[in-house]
Design an enzyme around this catalytic site. Sequence first.
Site: not given
Length: 412
Positions: A217-220
């Site tokens: 995933g990512n930090s959005s």
Amino acid sequence: MPIDPASVPKSLRRRHVLLCVGGGIAAYKTADWASQLTAAGVALHVAMTASAQRFVGSSTYFGLTGNPVFTDLFSPTGPPEPHVWLSDWAELILVAPATANIIARIAAGEASDIVTATLLASRCPIVIAPAMSDAMWSSAAVQHNLALLSERGMHIVPAESGRLASGHEGFGRLASTERVFRELQTAWLSTHDLAGIRVLVSAGGTREPIDPVRFIGNSSSGKMGFAIAQAAALRGAEVVLVSTASHPEETGVKVIPVNTAAEMLEALTRELPGTSMLIMAAAVADYRPTHVAAHKIKKDAHPSMTIELTQNPDILAHITSLPEAKGIITLGFAAEDTDMLEHGKKKREAKGLDAIFVNDVSRSDIAFGSDYNEGSLILRSGEIHSFQRREKKQLADELLNVLRDLSANRNA
Ligand code: PMT
């Protein structure tokens, strides 16, 4: 007068309209308006002054709208502060018949009853439809007060000339249904410039599963996409938000929850028909694990491991290549940390976008997770708009202004 829901402009349907009834003989006409607006799908509440209730009973409006009628600032059964609740609820207010007395009280900023207190507390567009005797209508006091209300941004539908209840002929009659409904629409559109426009927005970071409990995933946080969705909805657009993140439900926004890039692509493509603007604020993973384990991977079985990745489809490039996307205004976001403008320009071109907003994702005070953002909007024409650090909700409105103008030019 026959009930004709078709006389209600389409843009008003499903909106929250408050009808404030004043104490004049023309009050009976507003019962018919309440009926027409309700039949057309407008969510209607009614508030009445004490003298209005001497002309028409509150149970008439209750029967016509199905909603409790507000007659008092203090109600043991309703919300604790009915004027605050009503002013928050209303998206548009109609005062009719607006008597000389109520016009004077609004002009003076009174808040002595449910109608004046609600009007003073409201921030939405207000339409005033006066009705009174011909002498009162032409008096300097009434005309001065109406001019004041108009200066404050209220929409006045001037009284018409004809036979008055007194038997006199002259100006003072409540304006026709058609004129009042048309002014309601004008008032609505004056602050809802995106009414009739369908906006499709994406938000959040995609989650590409490795096994049933792990993902890439990512930090959005989804804040940028949610801010755009909310701003568009507040301006009257029909908004669909395809999101991996969840935030408190936004009024008027249809949220479609997704996890992966593939799900996001599927949902966006499905929702594309009828769309006028597509705004991709989501941080989409460029790769996904090629194989997803059916069960949780046990660490003892793998002292080290390599995850093979497969490239995800480029959602924007795919959508902009579809024939259905023709005419849709497209905005992408570019997450960059070096050579911002150069990379942004290349991405805009590669994805066939009308515009791209480039933000610096190496900074902790903007972009990922922050309530703020800063960056440059690069247009197809080569024009660049710079936005200093500001709240995402403010930026959302400013980006929508640019897209609205692009859309208007395209349709001109
Ligand atoms: O969610 P927040 O915490 O509020 O943070 C906001 C944000 C930093 C995520 C947002 O402002 C932002 O920059 N979003 C785009 C992130 C991204 O994926 O950028 P990109 O440069 O990798 O992609 C460019 C554009 O192509 C994006 O609009 C992206 O949605 C889209 N894309 C990317 C990959 C892919 N496979 N398909 C796509 O459509």
